[in-house]
Design a protein around this motif. Structure first.
Motif, PDB file in Angstrom:
ATOM      1  N   LYS A  74       0.827  -1.209   0.000  1.00  0.00           N
ATOM      2  CA  LYS A  74       0.000   0.000   0.000  1.00  0.00           C
ATOM      3  C   LYS A  74       0.862   1.260   0.000  1.00  0.00           C
ATOM      4  CE  LYS A  74      -3.974  -2.087   2.333  1.00  0.00           C
ATOM      5  NZ  LYS A  74      -4.868  -2.026   3.516  1.00  0.00           N
ATOM      6  N   ASN A  75       0.199   2.366  -0.419  1.00  0.00           N
ATOM      7  CA  ASN A  75       0.834   3.689  -0.404  1.00  0.00           C
ATOM      8  C   ASN A  75       2.101   3.727  -1.252  1.00  0.00           C
ATOM      9  OD1 ASN A  75      -1.158   4.582   1.462  1.00  0.00           O
ATOM     10  ND2 ASN A  75       0.050   3.704   3.145  1.00  0.00           N
ATOM     11  N   GLN A  76       2.043   3.082  -2.404  1.00  0.00           N
ATOM     12  CA  GLN A  76       3.172   3.101  -3.321  1.00  0.00           C
ATOM     13  C   GLN A  76       2.987   4.227  -4.327  1.00  0.00           C
ATOM     14  OE1 GLN A  76       6.005   1.166  -3.597  1.00  0.00           O
ATOM     15  NE2 GLN A  76       5.503   0.308  -1.607  1.00  0.00           N
ATOM     16  N   GLY A  77       4.069   4.901  -4.660  1.00  0.00           N
ATOM     17  CA  GLY A  77       4.036   5.884  -5.730  1.00  0.00           C
ATOM     18  C   GLY A  77       4.334   5.177  -7.023  1.00  0.00           C
ATOM     19  N   GLU A  78       5.483   5.486  -7.619  1.00  0.00           N
ATOM     20  CA  GLU A  78       5.942   4.795  -8.816  1.00  0.00           C
ATOM     21  C   GLU A  78       6.237   3.340  -8.463  1.00  0.00           C
ATOM     22  OE1 GLU A  78       7.463   4.543 -12.878  1.00  0.00           O
ATOM     23  OE2 GLU A  78       6.097   5.894 -11.812  1.00  0.00           O
ATOM     24  N   VAL A  79       5.608   2.417  -9.183  1.00  0.00           N
ATOM     25  CA  VAL A  79       5.781   0.992  -8.901  1.00  0.00           C
ATOM     26  C   VAL A  79       7.077   0.499  -9.531  1.00  0.00           C
ATOM     27  CG1 VAL A  79       4.824  -1.315  -9.226  1.00  0.00           C
ATOM     28  CG2 VAL A  79       3.303   0.611  -8.745  1.00  0.00           C
TER      29      VAL A  79
ATOM     30  N   ARG B 120      11.893 -15.169 -12.515  1.00  0.00           N
ATOM     31  CA  ARG B 120      12.896 -14.932 -13.557  1.00  0.00           C
ATOM     32  C   ARG B 120      12.696 -13.594 -14.229  1.00  0.00           C
ATOM     33  NH1 ARG B 120      17.658 -16.339 -13.903  1.00  0.00           N
ATOM     34  NH2 ARG B 120      17.073 -18.482 -13.409  1.00  0.00           N
ATOM     35  N   SER B 121      11.462 -13.207 -14.461  1.00  0.00           N
ATOM     36  CA  SER B 121      11.168 -11.935 -15.112  1.00  0.00           C
ATOM     37  C   SER B 121       9.986 -11.302 -14.395  1.00  0.00           C
ATOM     38  CB  SER B 121      10.839 -12.146 -16.599  1.00  0.00           C
ATOM     39  OG  SER B 121      10.397 -10.936 -17.191  1.00  0.00           O
ATOM     40  N   MET B 122      10.085  -9.991 -14.140  1.00  0.00           N
ATOM     41  CA  MET B 122       9.003  -9.288 -13.453  1.00  0.00           C
ATOM     42  C   MET B 122       8.657  -8.016 -14.220  1.00  0.00           C
ATOM     43  SD  MET B 122       8.777  -7.660  -9.605  1.00  0.00           S
ATOM     44  CE  MET B 122       8.760  -9.233  -8.771  1.00  0.00           C
ATOM     45  N   ARG B 123       7.374  -7.860 -14.498  1.00  0.00           N
ATOM     46  CA  ARG B 123       6.886  -6.628 -15.120  1.00  0.00           C
ATOM     47  C   ARG B 123       6.140  -5.800 -14.076  1.00  0.00           C
ATOM     48  NH1 ARG B 123       3.613  -9.062 -20.187  1.00  0.00           N
ATOM     49  NH2 ARG B 123       2.456  -9.904 -18.427  1.00  0.00           N
ATOM     50  N   VAL B 124       6.230  -4.484 -14.190  1.00  0.00           N
ATOM     51  CA  VAL B 124       5.526  -3.603 -13.262  1.00  0.00           C
ATOM     52  C   VAL B 124       4.546  -2.740 -14.056  1.00  0.00           C
ATOM     53  CG1 VAL B 124       7.353  -3.576 -11.547  1.00  0.00           C
ATOM     54  CG2 VAL B 124       7.391  -1.893 -13.372  1.00  0.00           C
ATOM     55  N   PHE B 125       3.386  -2.479 -13.442  1.00  0.00           N
ATOM     56  CA  PHE B 125       2.314  -1.718 -14.083  1.00  0.00           C
ATOM     57  C   PHE B 125       2.149  -0.390 -13.349  1.00  0.00           C
ATOM     58  CE2 PHE B 125       1.824  -5.775 -15.740  1.00  0.00           C
ATOM     59  CZ  PHE B 125       0.799  -5.865 -16.674  1.00  0.00           C
ATOM     60  N   ASN B 126       2.115   0.723 -14.091  1.00  0.00           N
ATOM     61  CA  ASN B 126       1.920   2.051 -13.518  1.00  0.00           C
ATOM     62  C   ASN B 126       0.839   2.789 -14.289  1.00  0.00           C
ATOM     63  OD1 ASN B 126       3.943   2.894 -11.281  1.00  0.00           O
ATOM     64  ND2 ASN B 126       5.204   1.751 -12.758  1.00  0.00           N
TER      65      ASN B 126
END
Length: 629
Positions: free
Chosen positions: A431-436, A452-458
């Motif tokens: 919670k309370n995250q700005g830029e992921v 192995r691979s991680m994508r982040v959504f903003n």
């Protein structure tokens, strides 16, 4: 020397005795009696084989060496094992090492014949095999061919004939046991444990004593007859060894098995992380349809790819909601059933359990039966990619416990490796995250390090929306590689939500459910953004009367009004006065600035450098000079 040779000389061996010893073990396994069957043209004469024509044997001396091919096993009284079959007699003979099974008396009973076949195939006695089924009625006996197991009696006699004439080593270094049993002896041995050629006797598993036997396929089975308990033991790790490395031809190395989008890769766990409502679920649905159809749904210029088989699991939503989402996406992308081709599987966690680790007291237990079932179903369906949303619903671990989270991620890695597929875990952020970023995922560094691979959504910010010239910034989001250790990270991929009506409404509400579907979106070029902004500014002044603009130009020409909105004598203050706009209001101030820019774009006003009262030159807003002929 001669005396020693005479003392070690061995008497001739009787082949019948040698064969009888091994043959009797098979008789015990099939709960039958040794017999001789009629032979014709070098094989068993089944037409002549009846209870009256077979000869029962009590001792190895009751037959001749030439009778060895005629040895067979008579099993009857099947009501000991199954509900029927009291009058059934089954003969098992071996022709050139291959088992041949035939019912010779009684009402036809396929179950009796199958029982013999299964016992031979699994290398288990009938009693042990039935005990295994009773202990775990949900686990059927494997359907394997009986040809896996053979008893070539002539080969046994030949082998011992060779051993009779071959020299006997003074020190035979070959161990009298299967070396694969050694790790199980180390792991489960007790004070009274005995290692033999075919098993570990006196082994202790879960504080219960029994024996460990190796199955033909290498699996280890723990048998505790007192409690009718049969347990398939996990493979015991081999002793730690260091393997030397040698450079070879790199062109012979197998390529990494990328499945889709340089993110999904076979035999690994990957993850997509973002805030709730940020597009992760809808995005995975669009990707799933792209994978099963082979169409570049999220990359308009992309090539067709090999269709994959995808299992999409939502551990929280009901099946009807899953159906609505996939129907909406299929409608938007014009995907048909023929294009899906039976390669898509969807399931809800409300209908089946997809929990891979449970909390038992203070301990976190990996659910081994679930892993086995998951791997078996993935193999059965030949699935390439499994998407699980959300990850948090597949375990009961404390997310702030790095050790526990690592065990859960490792369990999913086992599934990916053993099932030869990709496991994609859709995960939330703290919670309370700005830029992921990759560090935003719940569960700390343990989760990030294991995938192995991680994508982040903003989600698009308001500032980005202004630059892109879009209205609702929440309808847009970008996808970045927060962590990838297979390829170099590329640029952001932008996506947007579009609303798709299912037309499942009734009466006046014809549209019915409106479902958000994710599609590709490209950031507009600078020129396109500028043109759009210019058009929007022009619309603000399109209906301003000519006399009003003329009056504004007279006032701007008569006094000095600066272009900077930070100045006390900002030109925007005069525009606000003319159009009754409070420039202290944020939205009104933005409108005033846009109107000034629009008149400058239209050539009605211009920016000129003028020296103020303090002899400082600064930009001012003035009426544009009339064009000269």
């Amino acid at each position: 020397m001669t005396n020693i040779q005479k003392s070690t000389a061995q008497p001739p061996r009787d082949h019948r005795r040698i064969v009888w010893k091994e043959f009797k073990a098979f008789c015990d396994m099939l709960s039958g009696d040794p017999v001789l069957v009629p032979f014709k043209d070098g094989t068993t004469d089944w037409e002549a084989t009846t209870r009256d024509s077979i000869e029962k044997l009590a001792h190895w001396s009751n037959f001749e060496v030439s009778d060895i091919p005629r040895l067979a096993i008579l099993t009857d009284g099947f009501d000991r094992f199954i509900k029927d079959g009291a009058d059934v007699s089954v003969v098992t003979a071996w022709n050139e090492g291959t088992p041949c099974i035939q019912q010779i008396e009684g009402a036809p009973c396929e179950r009796a014949v199958d029982l013999i076949m299964d016992a031979i195939a699994d290398d288990l006695s009938i009693e042990d095999m039935l005990g295994l089924q009773l202990a775990d009625p949900m686990k059927p006996v494997p359907d394997t061919s009986p040809s896996k197991m053979s008893l070539d009696l002539e080969a046994i006699a030949s082998r011992f004939e060779e051993s009779r004439t071959a020299p006997v080593a003074a020190n035979d270094n070959q161990p009298p046991y299967d070396e694969r049993l050694l790790p199980y002896l180390e792991a489960f041995g007790g004070k009274d444990t005995i290692l033999t050629a075919d098993g570990v006797y006196g082994a202790v598993v879960d504080n219960k004593a029994g024996q460990i036997r190796l199955m033909p396929d290498g699996r280890a089975l723990f048998v505790n007859k007192l409690f009718s308990k049969y347990i398939e033991l996990p493979e015991v790790p081999k002793p730690l060894t260091a393997n030397p490395f040698s450079l070879g031809d790199p062109t012979t190395l197998p390529q990494r098995d990328w499945l889709f989008g340089r993110h999904y890769i076979r035999r690994y766990v990957t993850a997509s992380v973002g805030p709730g409502g940020g597009g992760k679920t809808a995005h995975s649905i669009s990707e799933a349809l792209a994978m099963v159809t082979g169409r570049p749904l999220l990359d308009a210029g992309g090539p067709l790819t090999k269709p994959l088989r995808v299992w999409w699991i939502n551990a929280e939503d009901p099946q009807d909601e899953i159906d609505r989402r996939f129907h909406a996406a299929a409608k938007h992308f014009s995907v048909t059933n023929e294009q899906i081709g039976g390669r898509l599987f969807t399931d809800s966690g409300r209908d089946q359990q997809f929990v891979i680790a449970r909390q038992e007291g203070r301990d976190l237990k990996v659910v081994e039966p679930f892993i086995g079932d998951m791997v078996a179903e993935i193999r059965r369906r030949e699935i390439d990619v499994v998407i699980i949303d959300p990850f948090v619903s597949t375990h009961e671990a404390q997310e702030n416990d790095n050790g526990a989270m690592q065990r859960v991620a490792a369990a999913w890695t086992r599934v990916a490796d053993e099932a030869n597929c990709n496991i994609e875990l859709v995960h939330h952020v703290a919670k309370n995250q700005g830029e992921v970023t990759a560090d935003s995922a719940r569960g700390g560094g343990a989760f990030k390090d294991k995938v192995r691979s991680m994508r982040v959504f903003n989600v698009m910010t308001k500032e980005e929306a202004e630059k892109a010239g879009v209205e609702n910034h929440r309808s847009y989001f970008r996808v970045d590689f927060g962590k990838i250790n297979m390829i170099a990270s590329g640029n952001s991929q932008w996506r947007r939500f579009v609303s798709v009506p299912l037309m499942n409404g009734k009466g006046l509400v014809k549209n019915g459910d409106e479902i958000g579907v994710v599609e590709a979106w490209r950031w507009p070029s600078k020129d396109a953004v500028a043109e759009k902004a210019k058009a929007e500014r022009a619309s603000l002044i399109a209906n301003v009367p000519a006399e009003t603009l003329a009056g504004l130009k007279v006032r701007l020409g008569a006094s000095d009004f600066k272009a900077s909105d930070q100045a006390t004598n900002w030109a925007g203050n005069l525009v606000g006065e003319f159009f009754d706009l409070n420039v202290k209001d944020k939205d009104s101030r933005r409108q005033v600035k846009a109107m000034l820019s629009a008149w400058i774009d239209a050539g009605e006003l211009e920016i000129v450098q003028i020296q103020d009262a303090y002899r400082r030159v600064s930009p001012h807003v003035k009426p544009a000079a009339a064009p000269q002929n």
